[in-house]
Design a protein around this motif. Structure first.
Motif, PDB file in Angstrom:
ATOM      1  N   ALA A 250       0.839  -1.196   0.000  1.00 18.36           N
ATOM      2  CA  ALA A 250       0.000   0.000   0.000  1.00 18.36           C
ATOM      3  C   ALA A 250       0.875   1.246   0.000  1.00 18.36           C
ATOM      4  CB  ALA A 250      -0.913   0.010   1.221  1.00 18.36           C
ATOM      5  N   CYS A 251       0.274   2.351  -0.400  1.00 20.11           N
ATOM      6  CA  CYS A 251       0.881   3.670  -0.310  1.00 20.11           C
ATOM      7  C   CYS A 251       0.071   4.431   0.731  1.00 20.11           C
ATOM      8  CB  CYS A 251       0.833   4.365  -1.669  1.00 20.11           C
ATOM      9  SG  CYS A 251       1.547   6.024  -1.651  1.00 20.11           S
ATOM     10  N   LEU A 252       0.756   5.015   1.699  1.00 21.64           N
ATOM     11  CA  LEU A 252       0.085   5.671   2.819  1.00 21.64           C
ATOM     12  C   LEU A 252       0.614   7.087   3.016  1.00 21.64           C
ATOM     13  CD1 LEU A 252       0.575   2.798   5.431  1.00 21.64           C
ATOM     14  CD2 LEU A 252      -1.361   3.080   3.876  1.00 21.64           C
ATOM     15  N   TYR A 253      -0.252   7.948   3.556  1.00 22.16           N
ATOM     16  CA  TYR A 253       0.184   9.262   4.023  1.00 22.16           C
ATOM     17  C   TYR A 253       0.072   9.213   5.537  1.00 22.16           C
ATOM     18  CZ  TYR A 253       0.745  14.159   4.903  1.00 22.16           C
ATOM     19  OH  TYR A 253       1.223  15.357   5.379  1.00 22.16           O
TER      20      TYR A 253
ATOM     21  N   PRO B 267       8.966   2.888  11.727  1.00 22.54           N
ATOM     22  CA  PRO B 267       9.943   1.803  11.827  1.00 22.54           C
ATOM     23  C   PRO B 267      10.005   0.975  10.545  1.00 22.54           C
ATOM     24  CG  PRO B 267       7.941   1.202  12.961  1.00 22.54           C
ATOM     25  CD  PRO B 267       7.765   2.627  12.501  1.00 22.54           C
ATOM     26  N   LYS B 268      11.023   0.138  10.432  1.00 26.13           N
ATOM     27  CA  LYS B 268      11.178  -0.713   9.239  1.00 26.13           C
ATOM     28  C   LYS B 268      10.126  -1.819   9.206  1.00 26.13           C
ATOM     29  CE  LYS B 268      14.806   1.312   7.565  1.00 26.13           C
ATOM     30  NZ  LYS B 268      14.603   2.248   6.492  1.00 26.13           N
TER      31      LYS B 268
ATOM     32  N   LEU C  17       8.461  -1.311   5.734  1.00 28.41           N
ATOM     33  CA  LEU C  17       8.624  -0.058   5.006  1.00 28.41           C
ATOM     34  C   LEU C  17       9.509  -0.304   3.792  1.00 28.41           C
ATOM     35  CD1 LEU C  17       8.178   3.053   5.063  1.00 28.41           C
ATOM     36  CD2 LEU C  17      10.297   3.196   6.369  1.00 28.41           C
ATOM     37  N   VAL C  18       9.043   0.088   2.603  1.00 22.54           N
ATOM     38  CA  VAL C  18       9.802  -0.111   1.368  1.00 22.54           C
ATOM     39  C   VAL C  18      10.430   1.201   0.908  1.00 22.54           C
ATOM     40  CG1 VAL C  18       9.670  -0.874  -1.038  1.00 22.54           C
ATOM     41  CG2 VAL C  18       8.281  -2.012   0.693  1.00 22.54           C
ATOM     42  N   TRP C  19       9.666   2.290   0.958  1.00 18.89           N
ATOM     43  CA  TRP C  19      10.195   3.597   0.581  1.00 18.89           C
ATOM     44  C   TRP C  19       9.487   4.685   1.378  1.00 18.89           C
ATOM     45  CZ3 TRP C  19       6.559   6.928  -1.287  1.00 18.89           C
ATOM     46  CH2 TRP C  19       5.431   6.377  -1.904  1.00 18.89           C
TER      47      TRP C  19
ATOM     48  N   GLN D 255       5.068  -2.957   2.175  1.00 21.50           N
ATOM     49  CA  GLN D 255       4.838  -4.277   1.590  1.00 21.50           C
ATOM     50  C   GLN D 255       4.305  -5.184   2.683  1.00 21.50           C
ATOM     51  OE1 GLN D 255       8.373  -6.399   0.305  1.00 21.50           O
ATOM     52  NE2 GLN D 255       7.253  -7.145  -1.480  1.00 21.50           N
ATOM     53  N   PHE D 256       3.297  -6.001   2.332  1.00 22.06           N
ATOM     54  CA  PHE D 256       2.711  -6.942   3.301  1.00 22.06           C
ATOM     55  C   PHE D 256       3.485  -8.244   3.263  1.00 22.06           C
ATOM     56  CE2 PHE D 256      -1.303  -4.825   1.621  1.00 22.06           C
ATOM     57  CZ  PHE D 256      -1.267  -3.802   2.547  1.00 22.06           C
TER      58      PHE D 256
END
Length: 75
Positions: free
Chosen positions: A36-39, A47-48, A63-65, A74-75
């Motif tokens: 997903a992309c989140l704000y 955290p990672k 966390l990917v980016w 990424q899940f």
């Protein structure tokens, strides 16, 4: 393929780092089967690895980016 949340898909999610820390609220920009992309709201560091809650579904995530307060997971 990512899709923008619409209809009955919750547009708000929560990031849980550990049981002792408060949840970090986030807006779901788009979501797919694998990520997903989140704000992210506020200024808490992301955290990672964490648990992402979206609706009633909890997913172990990483966390990917990161670009400012917008993140890709990424899940």
């Amino acid at each position: 393929m990512r899709v923008r949340p619409s209809g009955l898909v919750p547009k708000i999610g929560k990031i849980y780092v550990d049981p002792k820390s408060p949840a970090i609220e986030c807006q779901v920009i788009d979501v797919s089967a694998s990520g997903a992309c989140l704000y992210v709201q506020g200024s808490a560091p992301i955290p990672k690895r964490f648990t992402f809650l979206h609706g009633s579904v909890r997913k172990s995530s990483r966390l990917v980016w990161e670009k400012g307060r917008k993140i890709g997971i990424q899940f």
